[in-house]
Design an enzyme around this catalytic site. Structure first.
Site, mmCIF file in Angstrom:
data_model
loop_
_atom_site.group_PDB
_atom_site.id
_atom_site.type_symbol
_atom_site.label_atom_id
_atom_site.label_comp_id
_atom_site.label_asym_id
_atom_site.label_seq_id
_atom_site.Cartn_x
_atom_site.Cartn_y
_atom_site.Cartn_z
ATOM 1 N N ASN A 46 23.860 29.878 86.386
ATOM 2 C CA ASN A 46 23.820 28.426 86.182
ATOM 3 C C ASN A 46 25.256 27.962 85.937
ATOM 4 O O ASN A 46 25.811 28.203 84.867
ATOM 5 C CB ASN A 46 22.921 28.133 84.966
ATOM 6 C CG ASN A 46 22.951 26.673 84.561
ATOM 7 O OD1 ASN A 46 23.490 25.822 85.262
ATOM 8 N ND2 ASN A 46 22.369 26.390 83.399
ATOM 9 N N LYS B 53 26.318 25.015 85.620
ATOM 10 C CA LYS B 53 26.391 23.796 84.790
ATOM 11 C C LYS B 53 27.356 22.797 85.422
ATOM 12 O O LYS B 53 27.398 22.672 86.639
ATOM 13 C CB LYS B 53 26.748 24.161 83.340
ATOM 14 C CG LYS B 53 25.792 25.228 82.802
ATOM 15 C CD LYS B 53 25.873 25.416 81.313
ATOM 16 C CE LYS B 53 24.872 26.491 80.899
ATOM 17 N NZ LYS B 53 24.810 26.674 79.451
ATOM 18 N N GLU C 178 15.294 31.084 76.947
ATOM 19 C CA GLU C 178 16.675 30.860 76.521
ATOM 20 C C GLU C 178 16.682 30.291 75.107
ATOM 21 O O GLU C 178 16.573 29.068 74.930
ATOM 22 C CB GLU C 178 17.366 29.876 77.469
ATOM 23 C CG GLU C 178 17.462 30.361 78.898
ATOM 24 C CD GLU C 178 18.621 29.704 79.621
ATOM 25 O OE1 GLU C 178 19.484 30.445 80.107
ATOM 26 O OE2 GLU C 178 18.683 28.475 79.675
ATOM 27 N N GLU D 92 19.760 22.005 77.709
ATOM 28 C CA GLU D 92 20.782 20.956 77.672
ATOM 29 C C GLU D 92 20.231 19.639 78.210
ATOM 30 O O GLU D 92 20.642 18.561 77.779
ATOM 31 C CB GLU D 92 22.028 21.420 78.455
ATOM 32 C CG GLU D 92 22.784 22.479 77.650
ATOM 33 C CD GLU D 92 23.610 23.449 78.465
ATOM 34 O OE1 GLU D 92 23.835 23.208 79.671
ATOM 35 O OE2 GLU D 92 24.025 24.479 77.894
ATOM 36 N N HIS E 198 16.007 22.874 81.405
ATOM 37 C CA HIS E 198 17.086 23.533 80.654
ATOM 38 C C HIS E 198 17.263 22.824 79.310
ATOM 39 O O HIS E 198 17.149 21.604 79.222
ATOM 40 C CB HIS E 198 18.388 23.500 81.459
ATOM 41 C CG HIS E 198 19.430 24.388 80.859
ATOM 42 N ND1 HIS E 198 20.178 24.003 79.771
ATOM 43 C CD2 HIS E 198 19.811 25.647 81.158
ATOM 44 C CE1 HIS E 198 20.984 24.999 79.430
ATOM 45 N NE2 HIS E 198 20.784 26.005 80.263
ATOM 46 N N GLY F 263 25.727 29.713 75.085
ATOM 47 C CA GLY F 263 27.136 29.366 74.964
ATOM 48 C C GLY F 263 27.743 29.693 73.612
ATOM 49 O O GLY F 263 28.818 29.220 73.278
ATOM 50 N N SER G 268 24.146 33.594 76.523
ATOM 51 C CA SER G 268 25.324 34.447 76.291
ATOM 52 C C SER G 268 25.208 35.820 76.943
ATOM 53 O O SER G 268 25.725 36.809 76.415
ATOM 54 C CB SER G 268 25.615 34.574 74.788
ATOM 55 O OG SER G 268 25.924 33.308 74.241
HETATM 56 P P1 PGA Z 1 25.343 30.907 78.597
HETATM 57 O O1 PGA Z 1 24.307 29.835 79.192
HETATM 58 O O2 PGA Z 1 25.139 32.177 79.389
HETATM 59 O O3 PGA Z 1 26.692 30.292 78.800
HETATM 60 O O4 PGA Z 1 24.983 31.086 77.166
HETATM 61 C C1 PGA Z 1 23.024 30.209 79.611
HETATM 62 C C2 PGA Z 1 22.287 29.002 80.103
HETATM 63 O O5 PGA Z 1 22.414 27.942 79.505
HETATM 64 O O6 PGA Z 1 21.559 29.065 81.130
#
Ligand code: PGA
Length: 276
Positions: free
Chosen positions: A13, A15, A181, A107, A105, A187, A227
């Site tokens: 992803n 983003k 997740e 976010e 997601h 992150g 992460s």
């Molecule tokens: P990250 O994000 O690997 O940077 O923690 C994962 C995600 O949000 O899909």
């Protein structure tokens, strides 16, 4: 009945990173270094980079020796097929650009206030357009601390799957993939333990079963995200309940993706040997 083995999937992803000018080159570099057999690779760039990534991964250098291609995914989709929704992208518009799409997601749940019901409708729209949804669920830190993580995630799943089953026959859900997740792991450099993530993957399949999919819930791939790096991916892929990873930050780094897919290929080969 002998059930088909669940596939191993590594999805990246990106983003809000990359531009149409540089996304193709990054996708080509990642694709060329992740050609191991047995792993479904999916790259999810921003909408405006989908065409560049699609074209870059059409090249032979990214195709695996087993013929495996890098698939392209979008990061979101609108539940309606068309209409007065300024700035939004509908599932039929993604045809020819993306074969996968991330829905729900954390976010977007956080920034766009997306509910479980809306996420379910997005997954319905994706499936209706022949696009595989990666439905994201996960709990915040306080929920985990309170010991309510599995109940929280199960409720997210039940709500979305009920929307799906109200709109579609059960067998239309076969392309569905779920990504667990935990929000506190995204992150942050912190991850769930492999054992906790595996327990959640089982809880997710149980919730899908109860929501009405029955035994077919066992066929739904569940990914871990949060992460993930080439250094920690093995902790998740060693768990039989986990079928791959959804990678954020590390998915922009070809070295990381190379290590992650190489590790995933070992899992794919081991499960194939055990199952075949
Ligand atoms: P990250 O994000 O690997 O940077 O923690 C994962 C995600 O949000 O899909």
């Amino acid at each position: 009945m002998i059930r088909a083995m669940r596939p191993i999937i590594v999805a990246g992803n990106w983003k809000m990173h990359t531009t149409p000018d540089d996304a193709g080159e990054l996708a080509a570099r990642i694709g060329a270094r992740t050609r191991e057999a047995g792993v479904i690779r999916v790259l999810c760039p921003p909408f405006v980079c989908l065409a560049a990534v699609r074209d870059a991964v059409a090249a032979g250098a990214t195709v695996g020796p087993d013929g495996g291609r890098v698939a392209v995914g979008a990061q979101d989709v609108h539940p309606q097929a068309a209409g007065a929704y300024t700035g939004a992208i509908a599932a039929p518009m993604l045809r020819g650009l993306a074969e996968w799409v991330i829905v729900g997601h954390s976010e977007r749940r956080r920034d766009a206030g997306e509910s479980d019901e809306l996420v379910g409708r997005k997954a319905v729209a994706a499936l209706g357009a022949g696009i595989r949804p990666i439905l994201c669920v996960g709990e915040g830190f306080e929920v985990r601390e309170a010991g309510r993580a599995e109940a929280h995630v199960a409720a997210q799943i039940r709500a979305a799957v009920e929307v799906l089953l109200a709109a579609l026959p059960a067998d239309a859900l076969a392309p569905l993939v779920v990504a667990y997740e935990p929000i506190w792991a995204i992150g942050t450099g912190r991850t769930a333990t492999g054992a906790d993530a595996a327990a959640m993957a089982e809880a997710i399949r149980a919730a899908i079963r109860v929501a009405g999919l029955g035994a077919a819930a066992d066929d739904v791939p569940v990914l871990y995200g949060g992460s993930v790096t080439s250094a920690n991916v093995g902790e998740f892929l060693v768990e039989p309940a986990i079928d791959g990873v959804l990678v954020g930050g590390a998915s922009l780094d070809p070295d990381q993706m190379s290590g992650i897919v190489a590790r995933a290929a070992l899992t794919a080969a081991a499960r194939h040997a055990a199952g075949g």
